[in-house]
Design an enzyme around this catalytic site. Sequence first.
Site, PDB file in Angstrom:
ATOM      1  N   THR A 238       0.819  -1.213   0.000  1.00  0.00           N
ATOM      2  CA  THR A 238       0.000   0.000   0.000  1.00  0.00           C
ATOM      3  C   THR A 238       0.852   1.261   0.000  1.00  0.00           C
ATOM      4  O   THR A 238       1.961   1.281   0.559  1.00  0.00           O
ATOM      5  CB  THR A 238      -0.916   0.022   1.242  1.00  0.00           C
TER       6      THR A 238
ATOM      7  N   TYR B 227      -1.821   0.370  10.147  1.00  0.00           N
ATOM      8  CA  TYR B 227      -2.054  -0.305   8.871  1.00  0.00           C
ATOM      9  C   TYR B 227      -0.822  -0.190   7.975  1.00  0.00           C
ATOM     10  O   TYR B 227      -0.284  -1.190   7.497  1.00  0.00           O
ATOM     11  CB  TYR B 227      -3.281   0.280   8.184  1.00  0.00           C
TER      12      TYR B 227
END
Length: 328
Positions: free
Chosen positions: A118, A142
């Site tokens: 990501t 995250y």
Amino acid sequence: MSVILVTGGAGYIGSHVVRQLSEAGHEVVVFDNLSTGSADALVHGERLIVGDLSDQGRIREVLKETGAKSVLHFAAAIIAPESVQLPLKYYTNNTRNTLNLVQACVDHGVERFIFSSTAAVYGIPEGGRASEQSRTAPINPYGTSKLMSEWMLRDAAFAHGFSYVALRYFNVAGADPQARMGQRTPEATHLIKVACQAALGARDGVSIFGTDYDTPDGTGIRDYIHIEDLASAHLAALAYLKAGGASDVINVGYGKGSSVREVIKVVKDVSGVDFRVNEAPRRPGDPDSLIAVADKVRTLLNWTPAHNDLHTIVADAWRWEQKLWQSR
């Protein structure tokens, strides 16, 4: 042709990749706990094994049984704000479970590994653009959990001789143009899905979190990439590794951005619905702009996007949301 194992292959991104792999003639086995995925997304009847990566014995059994030499890993928790509230969930589900999978892959002779990473690993990049050489400074668990997984892959590949590509996604959106699959999560936070739900009446409206950013219209700018193009980048990465390509980290985006207001306008134009838009305070940590420097994916992987248009992305998302709404 050897089996390809896809973890999280019944989810939003994984299912599109699985479909493209099947359409290309590959034999695919999906390993998914179905916590957010759906067996209905496996439109070519791919074999589904229901299991969780926390069960290392089970994933070892699957690798031994299938003899898979290529693994594509999508299984993860992905909601950044939730990760701030539940950090241990993310370090467990994303980092520790990736460790379980990588260890099993090493022990069973897996040769190629594609990792779903990501742009959150960059945090807030200087100038709003991130290249693969930009500093990695995630601002939430995250992003940190994904970066830790990248580090594990890097070190394991060096020590044990397998090859990998970590694909750093920017803002994934849209759906299969034939509306066979798309994002199913009802409480998803992705702007395009939220706006489409507002147009359908499934939400009261859309909130713009911050209107005073240093951008032309004051709202945040993001690099939106169509799910079909993102999926095709995985097939290109797999072909690259099969051809002997070296392990690498690669951004996947278009290299251009759209603001929140621009996205909302396109959703209103496509749907024909003038839904409510609320202005709300900024969310902590949101950058003014986050756009990919995406030269490497085009040159190294010989990847050319086919859906590089915001109207197309929204139209496909809208078609999928209508289908979900009608089937509820």
